[in-house]
Write a protein that holds these residues in place. Structure first.
Motif, PDB file in Angstrom:
ATOM      1  N   LEU A 153       0.829  -1.206   0.000  1.00  0.00           N
ATOM      2  CA  LEU A 153       0.000   0.000   0.000  1.00  0.00           C
ATOM      3  C   LEU A 153       0.863   1.256   0.000  1.00  0.00           C
ATOM      4  CD1 LEU A 153      -2.717  -1.168   2.519  1.00  0.00           C
ATOM      5  CD2 LEU A 153      -3.158  -0.445   0.171  1.00  0.00           C
ATOM      6  N   LEU A 209      -9.130   7.397  -2.105  1.00  0.00           N
ATOM      7  CA  LEU A 209      -9.791   6.097  -2.064  1.00  0.00           C
ATOM      8  C   LEU A 209     -11.289   6.345  -2.226  1.00  0.00           C
ATOM      9  CD1 LEU A 209      -8.025   4.542   1.081  1.00  0.00           C
ATOM     10  CD2 LEU A 209      -7.496   4.042  -1.310  1.00  0.00           C
ATOM     11  N   GLY A 233      -8.518   2.871  -5.484  1.00  0.00           N
ATOM     12  CA  GLY A 233      -7.534   3.895  -5.182  1.00  0.00           C
ATOM     13  C   GLY A 233      -7.076   4.598  -6.443  1.00  0.00           C
ATOM     14  N   VAL A 244      -8.449  -1.722  -4.876  1.00  0.00           N
ATOM     15  CA  VAL A 244      -7.824  -2.077  -3.602  1.00  0.00           C
ATOM     16  C   VAL A 244      -8.617  -3.189  -2.935  1.00  0.00           C
ATOM     17  CG1 VAL A 244      -7.084  -1.221  -1.342  1.00  0.00           C
ATOM     18  CG2 VAL A 244      -6.956   0.273  -3.345  1.00  0.00           C
ATOM     19  N   PHE A 283      -9.130  -7.812  -0.210  1.00  0.00           N
ATOM     20  CA  PHE A 283      -8.017  -7.207  -0.916  1.00  0.00           C
ATOM     21  C   PHE A 283      -7.949  -7.675  -2.364  1.00  0.00           C
ATOM     22  CE2 PHE A 283      -5.939  -6.230   3.233  1.00  0.00           C
ATOM     23  CZ  PHE A 283      -5.594  -4.905   2.959  1.00  0.00           C
ATOM     24  N   ILE A 324      -5.287  -6.281  -4.206  1.00  0.00           N
ATOM     25  CA  ILE A 324      -3.887  -5.995  -4.545  1.00  0.00           C
ATOM     26  C   ILE A 324      -2.980  -7.077  -3.983  1.00  0.00           C
ATOM     27  CG2 ILE A 324      -4.193  -3.503  -4.711  1.00  0.00           C
ATOM     28  CD1 ILE A 324      -3.049  -3.276  -1.894  1.00  0.00           C
TER      29      ILE A 324
END
Length: 409
Positions: free
Chosen positions: A200, A208, A391, A401, A407, A409
């Motif tokens: 991150l 965001l 994001g 994101v 999650f 990512i």
């Protein structure tokens, strides 16, 4: 059971606080949790703690005070209380808080008495709270069941069984099995959180955007020099500790004036001994300008009015919907656990560590970097199974994101 209790106490002392030889430990505990508090004290002495200082509390007496004490006392803080927190903080003591409350202990209490007491306390204990927020002293919050809380979580079983079920759930949440390996499991868990945190920080988002089927449609701008943190913290003396046990979150701070839209709570919130449920906030230029709730609205309104900045956000936290605590399917009615089951936000004060070099900044310097400074800090849960977070980087790239609550990512 005794093996698990000993392992849990050892975990809080050795990993949660990393108590050092010759260091003082202050334990804040409800009187109902005395047996476990004693185990924590023994675990601290086993690693060479200089002294354990106990600070007992009692929900029933606190309720009686709010209902029946002279009105003037809610604007006062006794000198002994100031010394207990501020003096030991100045000496570098460690602080363990055992979180175990009746979620509705203050039902029927005048919310203004509660907020006045909070304002007085935050003002008088500012040296302690400032050191805590800046991670200058090791602190940790853990939890053990009490009957009134357990019955709220498990209302359909007898009190004794409810307490046993809550113990089982807490042990699972903090990775305690009784095999003596909780410390090892926690170190592996902290490594996993650290990997997500580094990713991150590499992406360096400018904003965001949150959306889900509840109606959340919120854009959060982040300070340019924001930093994501998770799990463990390290103070200026090199002492690494874990403020919350359990912890599943990765968090940073929003730009104080950069939050716009509407956000819906996904879970009830225990706020000042009352439950607020089915609520939403509307934010404009960072400030909560509308508050709506089916229950507990007056306590939410009072909480965001503690001071001039309590109605601004101070924390943005990411927690996968598919996470150990969420997968238990339990509503804990205790923010320590519920915030680690869902993505959440907090209104009120931001953590200094959320901007580069923030731990060494004054409040004025933190404010200049876009962080919110307030006496309040209250988390509320917003994560759902369909939560989307997108994001946008400073280069204009849009990156998923979170997709479907987890999650991406």
């Amino acid at each position: 059971m005794q093996d698990k209790l000993n392992e849990y106490a050892k975990l809080l002392v050795e990993v949660g606080l990393a108590v050092q030889k010759g260091q003082t430990l202050v334990i804040a505990s409800p009187v109902e949790c005395a047996p476990f508090a004693r185990l924590c004290a023994s675990a601290a002495y086993a690693v060479g703690c200089r002294e354990v200082v106990m600070n007992w509390s009692d929900d029933m007496l606190a309720r009686e005070r709010y209902l029946r004490a002279d009105d003037a006392v809610f604007d006062e803080v006794p000198e002994w209380n100031k010394h207990l927190y501020n003096d030991y903080a100045a000496q570098g003591a460690a602080y363990l808080a055992i979180s175990a409350k009746d979620p509705e202990a203050f039902k029927g209490v005048d919310p203004k008495r509660i907020s006045r007491s909070q304002i007085a306390r935050y003002t008088a204990l500012d040296p302690f709270y400032s050191a805590q927020m800046a991670n200058e002293l090791p602190w940790c919050i853990g939890s053990v069941p009490i009957p009134s809380w357990a019955k709220k979580v498990f209302p359909d079983v007898r009190e004794r069984e409810a307490v046993e079920q809550l113990w089982d759930a807490i042990f699972e949440a903090v990775r305690v099995t009784g095999d003596g390996k909780a410390v090892e499991r926690w170190r592996a868990h902290l490594d996993t959180l650290d990997r997500h945190t580094k990713r991150l920080n590499e992406l360096h988002f400018r904003t965001l955007h949150y959306s889900n089927s509840l109606g959340t449609d919120l854009t959060i701008e982040l300070p340019e020099d924001h930093v994501w943190s998770a799990g463990a913290a390290t103070n200026s003396k090199g002492q690494t500790f874990v403020p919350n046990m359990p912890t599943e979150e990765i968090f940073t701070a929003p730009l104080k004036t950069g939050v716009n839209g509407v956000v819906y709570a996904a879970l009830p919130l225990v706020i000042n001994g009352n439950v607020a449920d089915r609520f939403r906030f509307v934010l404009k230029d960072g400030r909560i300008v509308e508050t709506h709730a089916e229950t507990g609205e007056e306590f939410l309104r009072e909480a965001i009015a503690v001071d001039g900045n309590a109605s601004y956000l101070g924390e943005v936290a990411l927690v996968p919907y598919d996470s150990p605590i969420s997968n238990q399917g339990i509503l804990y009615y205790n923010t320590l656990f519920d915030e680690n089951a869902r993505c959440h936000l907090a209104f009120g004060r931001a953590y200094p560590e959320c901007v580069r070099g923030g731990e060494k900044m004054s409040n004025d310097e933190l404010a200049a970097h876009g962080l919110n400074i307030s006496a309040a800090h209250d988390d509320f849960m917003i994560g759902t199974a369909d939560l989307s977070i997108v994001g946008t980087t400073y280069g204009g790239e849009q990156v998923p994101v979170f997709t479907d609550g987890n999650f991406a990512i």
